[in-house]
Design an enzyme around this catalytic site. Structure first.
Site, PDB file in Angstrom:
ATOM      1  N   LYS A 137       0.882  -1.177   0.000  1.00  0.00           N
ATOM      2  CA  LYS A 137       0.000   0.000   0.000  1.00  0.00           C
ATOM      3  C   LYS A 137       0.913   1.218   0.000  1.00  0.00           C
ATOM      4  O   LYS A 137       1.457   1.597   1.026  1.00  0.00           O
ATOM      5  CB  LYS A 137      -0.877  -0.017   1.249  1.00  0.00           C
ATOM      6  N   GLU A 157       9.371  16.407  15.343  1.00  0.00           N
ATOM      7  CA  GLU A 157       9.944  16.261  14.008  1.00  0.00           C
ATOM      8  C   GLU A 157       9.404  17.376  13.099  1.00  0.00           C
ATOM      9  O   GLU A 157       8.197  17.507  12.934  1.00  0.00           O
ATOM     10  CB  GLU A 157       9.516  14.887  13.465  1.00  0.00           C
ATOM     11  N   GLU A 193       9.340   1.328  10.905  1.00  0.00           N
ATOM     12  CA  GLU A 193      10.355   2.374  10.697  1.00  0.00           C
ATOM     13  C   GLU A 193       9.622   3.689  10.889  1.00  0.00           C
ATOM     14  O   GLU A 193       8.922   4.150   9.991  1.00  0.00           O
ATOM     15  CB  GLU A 193      10.943   2.284   9.282  1.00  0.00           C
ATOM     16  N   CYS A 253      13.215  10.814   7.634  1.00  0.00           N
ATOM     17  CA  CYS A 253      13.199  10.514   9.067  1.00  0.00           C
ATOM     18  C   CYS A 253      14.615  10.485   9.645  1.00  0.00           C
ATOM     19  O   CYS A 253      14.790  10.376  10.850  1.00  0.00           O
ATOM     20  CB  CYS A 253      12.485   9.191   9.317  1.00  0.00           C
TER      21      CYS A 253
HETATM   22  P1  ADP Z   1       3.660  10.617   6.580  1.00  0.00           P
HETATM   23  O1  ADP Z   1       3.698  11.696   7.593  1.00  0.00           O
HETATM   24  O2  ADP Z   1       4.960  10.166   6.063  1.00  0.00           O
HETATM   25  O3  ADP Z   1       2.603  10.805   5.516  1.00  0.00           O
HETATM   26  P2  ADP Z   1       1.932   8.580   7.633  1.00  0.00           P
HETATM   27  O4  ADP Z   1       2.215   7.719   8.800  1.00  0.00           O
HETATM   28  O5  ADP Z   1       0.738   9.481   7.696  1.00  0.00           O
HETATM   29  O6  ADP Z   1       3.283   9.350   7.416  1.00  0.00           O
HETATM   30  O7  ADP Z   1       1.810   7.726   6.309  1.00  0.00           O
HETATM   31  C1  ADP Z   1       2.644   6.669   5.985  1.00  0.00           C
HETATM   32  C2  ADP Z   1       1.823   5.634   5.268  1.00  0.00           C
HETATM   33  O8  ADP Z   1       0.788   5.189   6.128  1.00  0.00           O
HETATM   34  C3  ADP Z   1       1.120   6.118   4.006  1.00  0.00           C
HETATM   35  O9  ADP Z   1       1.092   5.069   3.061  1.00  0.00           O
HETATM   36  C4  ADP Z   1      -0.250   6.443   4.506  1.00  0.00           C
HETATM   37  O10 ADP Z   1      -1.198   6.414   3.463  1.00  0.00           O
HETATM   38  C5  ADP Z   1      -0.463   5.313   5.478  1.00  0.00           C
HETATM   39  N1  ADP Z   1      -1.504   5.579   6.476  1.00  0.00           N
HETATM   40  C6  ADP Z   1      -1.967   6.754   6.917  1.00  0.00           C
HETATM   41  N2  ADP Z   1      -2.954   6.588   7.820  1.00  0.00           N
HETATM   42  C7  ADP Z   1      -3.105   5.254   7.973  1.00  0.00           C
HETATM   43  C8  ADP Z   1      -3.953   4.418   8.785  1.00  0.00           C
HETATM   44  N3  ADP Z   1      -4.831   4.923   9.638  1.00  0.00           N
HETATM   45  N4  ADP Z   1      -3.806   3.076   8.668  1.00  0.00           N
HETATM   46  C9  ADP Z   1      -2.904   2.558   7.826  1.00  0.00           C
HETATM   47  N5  ADP Z   1      -2.100   3.276   7.051  1.00  0.00           N
HETATM   48  C10 ADP Z   1      -2.184   4.602   7.124  1.00  0.00           C
END
Ligand code: ADP
Length: 486
Positions: free
Chosen positions: A181, A387, A256, A290
């Site tokens: 995903k 961050e 990570e 990161c």
């Molecule tokens: P960033 O700040 O790097 O966008 P996120 O943690 O929001 O970090 O996103 C990292 C990944 O996790 C992306 O692929 C995002 O679509 C996915 N993501 C965001 N929210 C959720 C959730 N509730 N459950 C699973 N995956 C998620």
């Protein structure tokens, strides 16, 4: 500039069970170029039912995939690596168009991402077991390592290629099928990788890419009992949610997560090297990694010299569309990220920081922010603990080694850290004292396929890359061979 839709590797469908498909509903989500905010295409808006299908396809592919020899899997991975390297320029262009990073950084990431495939295609052949003397004379202990099963991988937008290959290459190499995903901001890099995986000859169902609503897809990946391992790269906040969700089926997890890297410059450092390292560590990917330096601690005697030279280098940076070869800094990924950077800078100023250069949005408007250096930053300011994920370098002055170690370790995070010194005693003392998963000594960049990437504390669980990177996708099985005296 070529239109992204004319690229050979442009795919706007999902890759599930060896087929290119739309969402069941036909719904799509729009993807924008962060450098001009224009739509560059759409991808399927999939949800729970499509995710289930992808997981089931992976599960169906598993028996044949794990039954192949390591050599056979390795050959397919190697083909994938070669195809990526042969299509490096197009993959880099797709990346810059959807992610914004300067084209040279995108080229670098394609090579870096591919290096994990090459590395693990080789490492897969070395999944050694063990034999252990049994306390009874008629028995032997044998240890096997076997693939964990269906792997889900959720990846972020800051490294749209390498975060996928770093998880999927070891998984696939040891015999696990994957459901990927990618981040909604950067799906085209993921789909282009799938197009090349298809060409490389991965059997249908072994590699699936699904786009859509993160929470819906994420929930299914984290709770479906068929998924035996979830590997996530992203924010600590989402990582904690996924960890909780994975607990229901006791999945193996790799996380990570965020970091808050200290970057320390001691009096005995080579200052020119330290400045070059700070530039690389802080401003790569417009500060959106990161492992970017988050707190730059400079010892009293060299503070002035370091700041002067650092400001000089930053003043040479060119901000703009990453497709223009001259630009060394691209846009931020979106308005939300930009607002956070603005907030952090304003808050630091409230606490007494001085803007040495930059300090506000760029005149280009949209998602552009000026590369910024702040000096005299207070430990109370948000930027010292949270961050920032942007092109802002806060500088702090310190007196001695013990003080700076304490300051550096004063964080819930423990991902990357860096320091510059030429004193061998100090190098060992400080490297051992830093509570971080990675320590760069006299360098601002430590990531490579050969080394274990990962964090401690709230920065995560597990390691990616290196000989350790395969362990995260293997189960240990112990066989007690008995009755050997008959
Ligand atoms: P960033 O700040 O790097 O966008 P996120 O943690 O929001 O970090 O996103 C990292 C990944 O996790 C992306 O692929 C995002 O679509 C996915 N993501 C965001 N929210 C959720 C959730 N509730 N459950 C699973 N995956 C998620």
């Amino acid at each position: 500039m070529m239109n992204i839709k004319d690229f050979k590797l442009f795919r706007d469908k999902n890759y599930i069970d060896g087929k290119w498909v739309t969402a069941d509903s036909g719904d799509t989500i729009s993807v924008n170029n962060p450098a001009n905010l224009k739509e560059i295409g759409t991808v399927p808006k999939c949800g729970t039912s499509e995710t289930k299908k992808a997981i089931e396809a992976a599960n169906k592919a598993w028996p044949d995939w794990k039954a192949k020899s390591a050599r056979q899997r390795s050959d397919i991975l190697r083909k994938w690596f070669d195809l990526i390297m042969n299509n490096k320029e197009e993959l880099a262009q797709i990346m810059t168009i959807e992610q914004g990073k300067p084209i040279n950084e995108s080229r670098g990431e394609i090579g870096y991402g591919a290096s994990f495939i090459e590395w693990f295609s080789e490492e897969a052949k070395r999944v050694y077991g063990d034999t252990i003397p049994d306390p009874m004379t008629d028995r032997r202990i044998v240890v096997l390592k076997q693939p964990v099963g269906v792997v889900a991988s959720i990846t972020p937008w800051n490294f749209p290629n390498a975060m996928i290959t770093r998880k999927c290459a070891p998984a696939l190499a040891v015999g696990c099928p994957v459901v990927i995903k990618p981040a909604s901001q950067t799906p085209f890099s993921a789909l282009a990788l799938a197009a090349l995986a298809e060409e490389a000859g991965f059997p249908k169902g072994t590699l699936n890419v699904i786009t859509g609503k993160a929470s819906e897809i994420g929930d299914e990946l984290a709770t479906n009992p068929i998924v035996r391992k979830l590997s996530f790269t992203g924010s600590t906040e989402i990582g904690k949610i996924l960890l909780q969700k994975c607990s229901g089926t006791v999945k193996k997890v790799s996380m990570e997560l965020g970091g808050h890297a200290p970057f320390i410059v001691f009096n005995d450092a080579n200052i020119n090297d330290a400045v070059a390292g700070a530039m690389q560590s802080k401003f790569r990917n417009t500060g959106q990694t990161c492992v970017c330096a988050n707190r730059i601690y400079v010892q009293e005697k060299v503070h002035e010299e370091f700041c002067k030279k650092f400001i000089e280098e930053v003043s040479k940076m060119k901000v703009g569309d990453g497709l223009n070869e001259e630009n060394s800094s691209g846009p931020m990924i979106d308005e939300h990220s930009l607002t956070k950077v603005e907030e952090h800078v304003e808050d630091a100023i409230q606490y007494g920081a001085k803007v040495a250069i930059g300090g506000s949005r760029h005149s280009l408007g949209m998602n552009f922010y000026q590369p910024t250096i702040l000096t005299g930053v207070s430990s109370e300011a948000k930027i010292t603990t949270e961050e920032t994920f942007g092109p802002v370098a806060p500088i702090y002055k310190f007196k001695d080694e013990n003080e700076v170690i304490e300051l550096a370790n004063n964080s819930p995070y423990g991902l990357a850290s860096y320091f510059y010194s030429r004193d061998i005693g100090r190098i060992w003392r400080v490297a051992e004292a830093l509570e971080y998963g990675m320590v760069g000594v006299n360098t601002g960049l430590t990531s490579k396929a050969e080394a274990p990437f990962g964090g401690i504390k709230e920065s995560g669980l597990g390691r990616e890359g290196s000989k350790y990177g395969v362990d995260d996708f293997l189960e240990i099985k112990y066989i007690n061979m008995c009755g050997l005296d008959k």
